[in-house]
Design a protein around this motif. Structure first.
Motif, PDB file in Angstrom:
ATOM      1  N   ARG A   1       0.804  -1.235   0.000  1.00  0.00           N
ATOM      2  CA  ARG A   1       0.000   0.000   0.000  1.00  0.00           C
ATOM      3  C   ARG A   1       0.833   1.279   0.000  1.00  0.00           C
ATOM      4  NH1 ARG A   1      -3.632  -0.523   4.726  1.00  0.00           N
ATOM      5  NH2 ARG A   1      -2.554   1.126   5.881  1.00  0.00           N
ATOM      6  N   TRP A   2       1.983   1.243   0.649  1.00  0.00           N
ATOM      7  CA  TRP A   2       2.767   2.468   0.823  1.00  0.00           C
ATOM      8  C   TRP A   2       3.526   2.862  -0.441  1.00  0.00           C
ATOM      9  CZ3 TRP A   2       5.758   3.743   5.913  1.00  0.00           C
ATOM     10  CH2 TRP A   2       4.825   4.019   6.927  1.00  0.00           C
ATOM     11  N   PRO A   3       3.783   4.161  -0.607  1.00  0.00           N
ATOM     12  CA  PRO A   3       4.591   4.628  -1.745  1.00  0.00           C
ATOM     13  C   PRO A   3       6.005   4.049  -1.673  1.00  0.00           C
ATOM     14  CG  PRO A   3       3.465   6.465  -0.660  1.00  0.00           C
ATOM     15  CD  PRO A   3       3.297   5.283   0.235  1.00  0.00           C
ATOM     16  N   SER A   4       6.603   3.787  -2.806  1.00  0.00           N
ATOM     17  CA  SER A   4       7.929   3.165  -2.874  1.00  0.00           C
ATOM     18  C   SER A   4       8.990   3.977  -2.142  1.00  0.00           C
ATOM     19  CB  SER A   4       8.348   2.962  -4.333  1.00  0.00           C
ATOM     20  OG  SER A   4       7.472   2.064  -4.974  1.00  0.00           O
ATOM     21  N   ALA A   5       8.866   5.292  -2.169  1.00  0.00           N
ATOM     22  CA  ALA A   5       9.900   6.144  -1.570  1.00  0.00           C
ATOM     23  C   ALA A   5       9.917   6.078  -0.050  1.00  0.00           C
ATOM     24  CB  ALA A   5       9.694   7.590  -2.019  1.00  0.00           C
ATOM     25  N   GLN A   6       8.813   5.662   0.567  1.00  0.00           N
ATOM     26  CA  GLN A   6       8.739   5.638   2.023  1.00  0.00           C
ATOM     27  C   GLN A   6       8.759   4.230   2.634  1.00  0.00           C
ATOM     28  OE1 GLN A   6       6.430   8.028   0.427  1.00  0.00           O
ATOM     29  NE2 GLN A   6       8.049   9.510   0.854  1.00  0.00           N
ATOM     30  N   VAL A   7       8.702   3.207   1.830  1.00  0.00           N
ATOM     31  CA  VAL A   7       8.406   1.874   2.357  1.00  0.00           C
ATOM     32  C   VAL A   7       9.617   1.112   2.893  1.00  0.00           C
ATOM     33  CG1 VAL A   7       8.688   0.502   0.236  1.00  0.00           C
ATOM     34  CG2 VAL A   7       6.874  -0.085   1.889  1.00  0.00           C
TER      35      VAL A   7
ATOM     36  N   LEU B   1       7.836  -7.194  -5.021  1.00  0.00           N
ATOM     37  CA  LEU B   1       8.160  -6.911  -6.423  1.00  0.00           C
ATOM     38  C   LEU B   1       7.383  -5.702  -6.945  1.00  0.00           C
ATOM     39  CD1 LEU B   1       8.452 -10.517  -7.886  1.00  0.00           C
ATOM     40  CD2 LEU B   1      10.284  -8.947  -7.232  1.00  0.00           C
ATOM     41  N   LYS B   2       6.197  -5.474  -6.401  1.00  0.00           N
ATOM     42  CA  LYS B   2       5.462  -4.264  -6.755  1.00  0.00           C
ATOM     43  C   LYS B   2       6.228  -3.039  -6.271  1.00  0.00           C
ATOM     44  CE  LYS B   2       1.164  -1.746  -5.855  1.00  0.00           C
ATOM     45  NZ  LYS B   2      -0.137  -1.757  -5.142  1.00  0.00           N
ATOM     46  N   THR B   3       6.785  -3.125  -5.069  1.00  0.00           N
ATOM     47  CA  THR B   3       7.534  -2.014  -4.487  1.00  0.00           C
ATOM     48  C   THR B   3       8.764  -1.663  -5.313  1.00  0.00           C
ATOM     49  OG1 THR B   3       6.802  -2.514  -2.258  1.00  0.00           O
ATOM     50  CG2 THR B   3       8.852  -1.296  -2.464  1.00  0.00           C
ATOM     51  N   VAL B   4       9.444  -2.670  -5.835  1.00  0.00           N
ATOM     52  CA  VAL B   4      10.656  -2.415  -6.606  1.00  0.00           C
ATOM     53  C   VAL B   4      10.337  -2.001  -8.044  1.00  0.00           C
ATOM     54  CG1 VAL B   4      11.201  -4.697  -7.606  1.00  0.00           C
ATOM     55  CG2 VAL B   4      13.054  -3.241  -6.747  1.00  0.00           C
ATOM     56  N   GLN B   5       9.042  -1.980  -8.372  1.00  0.00           N
ATOM     57  CA  GLN B   5       8.585  -1.517  -9.691  1.00  0.00           C
ATOM     58  C   GLN B   5       9.246  -2.321 -10.815  1.00  0.00           C
ATOM     59  OE1 GLN B   5      10.090   2.367  -8.415  1.00  0.00           O
ATOM     60  NE2 GLN B   5       8.125   3.251  -9.056  1.00  0.00           N
TER      61      GLN B   5
ATOM     62  N   GLU C   1      17.641   5.291  -8.918  1.00  0.00           N
ATOM     63  CA  GLU C   1      17.361   6.315  -7.915  1.00  0.00           C
ATOM     64  C   GLU C   1      17.498   5.675  -6.540  1.00  0.00           C
ATOM     65  OE1 GLU C   1      13.039   7.252  -7.317  1.00  0.00           O
ATOM     66  OE2 GLU C   1      12.925   6.398  -9.342  1.00  0.00           O
ATOM     67  N   LYS C   2      17.855   6.473  -5.542  1.00  0.00           N
ATOM     68  CA  LYS C   2      18.253   5.951  -4.249  1.00  0.00           C
ATOM     69  C   LYS C   2      17.191   5.066  -3.608  1.00  0.00           C
ATOM     70  CE  LYS C   2      21.179   5.463  -0.938  1.00  0.00           C
ATOM     71  NZ  LYS C   2      22.410   4.670  -1.154  1.00  0.00           N
TER      72      LYS C   2
ATOM     73  N   GLU D   1      17.054   1.724  -5.334  1.00  0.00           N
ATOM     74  CA  GLU D   1      18.263   0.954  -5.031  1.00  0.00           C
ATOM     75  C   GLU D   1      18.174   0.326  -3.640  1.00  0.00           C
ATOM     76  OE1 GLU D   1      22.844   2.020  -3.854  1.00  0.00           O
ATOM     77  OE2 GLU D   1      21.982   3.104  -5.562  1.00  0.00           O
ATOM     78  N   THR D   2      17.730   1.129  -2.658  1.00  0.00           N
ATOM     79  CA  THR D   2      17.592   0.639  -1.288  1.00  0.00           C
ATOM     80  C   THR D   2      16.532  -0.452  -1.200  1.00  0.00           C
ATOM     81  OG1 THR D   2      18.253   2.784  -0.394  1.00  0.00           O
ATOM     82  CG2 THR D   2      17.061   1.306   1.090  1.00  0.00           C
ATOM     83  N   ASN D   3      15.391  -0.224  -1.850  1.00  0.00           N
ATOM     84  CA  ASN D   3      14.313  -1.204  -1.816  1.00  0.00           C
ATOM     85  C   ASN D   3      14.753  -2.534  -2.418  1.00  0.00           C
ATOM     86  OD1 ASN D   3      12.602   0.631  -0.627  1.00  0.00           O
ATOM     87  ND2 ASN D   3      11.507   1.150  -2.507  1.00  0.00           N
ATOM     88  N   LEU D   4      15.482  -2.476  -3.530  1.00  0.00           N
ATOM     89  CA  LEU D   4      15.936  -3.708  -4.175  1.00  0.00           C
ATOM     90  C   LEU D   4      16.857  -4.492  -3.246  1.00  0.00           C
ATOM     91  CD1 LEU D   4      16.157  -5.631  -6.544  1.00  0.00           C
ATOM     92  CD2 LEU D   4      17.923  -4.142  -7.535  1.00  0.00           C
ATOM     93  N   LEU D   5      17.765  -3.811  -2.591  1.00  0.00           N
ATOM     94  CA  LEU D   5      18.683  -4.479  -1.671  1.00  0.00           C
ATOM     95  C   LEU D   5      17.920  -5.164  -0.536  1.00  0.00           C
ATOM     96  CD1 LEU D   5      21.530  -5.109  -0.673  1.00  0.00           C
ATOM     97  CD2 LEU D   5      21.543  -2.874   0.471  1.00  0.00           C
ATOM     98  N   LEU D   6      16.988  -4.435   0.070  1.00  0.00           N
ATOM     99  CA  LEU D   6      16.227  -4.997   1.184  1.00  0.00           C
ATOM    100  C   LEU D   6      15.324  -6.135   0.720  1.00  0.00           C
ATOM    101  CD1 LEU D   6      15.304  -1.732   3.099  1.00  0.00           C
ATOM    102  CD2 LEU D   6      17.009  -3.444   3.750  1.00  0.00           C
ATOM    103  N   ILE D   7      14.807  -6.032  -0.484  1.00  0.00           N
ATOM    104  CA  ILE D   7      13.950  -7.086  -1.028  1.00  0.00           C
ATOM    105  C   ILE D   7      14.741  -8.376  -1.221  1.00  0.00           C
ATOM    106  CG2 ILE D   7      12.784  -7.802  -3.161  1.00  0.00           C
ATOM    107  CD1 ILE D   7      11.686  -4.895  -3.275  1.00  0.00           C
ATOM    108  N   LEU D   8      15.947  -8.269  -1.764  1.00  0.00           N
ATOM    109  CA  LEU D   8      16.788  -9.456  -1.953  1.00  0.00           C
ATOM    110  C   LEU D   8      17.093 -10.116  -0.613  1.00  0.00           C
ATOM    111  CD1 LEU D   8      19.265  -8.000  -4.607  1.00  0.00           C
ATOM    112  CD2 LEU D   8      17.602  -9.833  -4.995  1.00  0.00           C
ATOM    113  N   ARG D   9      17.419  -9.301   0.391  1.00  0.00           N
ATOM    114  CA  ARG D   9      17.719  -9.850   1.711  1.00  0.00           C
ATOM    115  C   ARG D   9      16.483 -10.479   2.352  1.00  0.00           C
ATOM    116  NH1 ARG D   9      21.367  -4.763   4.022  1.00  0.00           N
ATOM    117  NH2 ARG D   9      23.296  -5.293   2.896  1.00  0.00           N
ATOM    118  N   THR D  10      15.333  -9.857   2.117  1.00  0.00           N
ATOM    119  CA  THR D  10      14.086 -10.376   2.685  1.00  0.00           C
ATOM    120  C   THR D  10      13.723 -11.714   2.064  1.00  0.00           C
ATOM    121  OG1 THR D  10      13.278  -8.130   3.101  1.00  0.00           O
ATOM    122  CG2 THR D  10      11.638  -9.888   3.057  1.00  0.00           C
TER     123      THR D  10
END
Length: 235
Positions: free
Chosen positions: A58-64, A96-100, A110-111, A114-123
């Motif tokens: 639900r949350w915007p990608s920039a804040q999640v 995967l929705k979050t990482v667009q 964009e930062k 990049e951060t979301n992708l890293l955390l997604i892989l770890r998750t």
């Protein structure tokens, strides 16, 4: 993490109040903070994980990003809470929705992405644990196919190390290892293995120095035996 989520929840609320955490969701998050901080992880259930997954969706990608990080910790601490395939699928879809994943990939990322992708892989890597039980091969394949769509040019060293860890855990969880590894573009896999090898090389060298130093400082047989055992595993 709790403080950051509260801060970003205010940002989300100011833009769209309906998107912000509702009172019941705030209570659920508070229960997870408490469980993690007191190591009472047995109290975390599939319902808690479902709530976090819903917010990620639900949350915007920039804040999640801190919410993804919370999920990463919860999955690592409470594998029994997400055994069902349906729960896993819901988590991955939200991530995967979050990482667009269907949006064009431009290097450098964009930062926030990049951060979301890293955390997604770890998750996702934390979803492959022995305590979870057998992971369906079809589910693993779906994850790998989605990752394959990400071009090699956007992967940073941190991404590649997280990817290598994910590949290691997922291949251990499934019999058809070659099939799953082959789903990742070979250039990305090559670079991931280099990153993983560099980290292992540094760790190995460090352990060899440490065990050698220990061996010189003691003549106790049990310590000497343990040093030899550790070194045999490394070498």
């Amino acid at each position: 993490m709790e403080k950051k989520i509260q801060e970003l929840n205010q940002t989300v609320s100011s833009a769209d109040e309906d998107t912000a955490l509702q009172s019941s969701e705030l209570s659920t998050f508070q229960e997870m903070y408490q469980a993690l901080s007191t190591n009472n992880v047995a109290s975390i259930t599939a319902s808690h994980i479902q709530t976090v997954s819903t917010i990620i969706d639900r949350w915007p990608s920039a804040q999640v990003f801190p919410v993804i990080d919370l999920l990463r910790l919860v999955l690592a601490s409470s594998p029994s809470a997400f055994k069902s395939v349906e729960t896993k699928q819901g988590i991955v879809q939200a991530l995967l929705k979050t990482v667009q994943k269907d949006t064009a990939w431009e290097s450098p990322l964009e930062k926030s992405r990049e951060t979301n992708l890293l955390l997604i892989l770890r998750t996702i890597a934390n979803m492959f644990q022995p305590a979870v039980g057998k992971v369906p091969a079809s589910w693993t394949t779906d994850v790998m196919v989605s990752l394959q769509a990400i071009p090699a040019a956007v992967w940073t060293k941190a991404h590649l190390l997280a990817l290598a860890t994910l590949l290691l855990k997922s291949s251990n969880a499934n019999q058809d290892q070659e099939k799953h590894l082959a789903l990742i573009e070979m250039e990305t896999l090559y670079r991931a293995l280099i990153a993983f090898g560099n980290v292992l090389g540094k760790a190995t060298a460090g352990w060899l120095r440490l065990t050698s130093a220990v061996a010189k400082k003691t003549t106790e047989k049990r310590t000497q035996d343990l040093v030899h055992e550790v070194q045999s595993l490394i070498l």
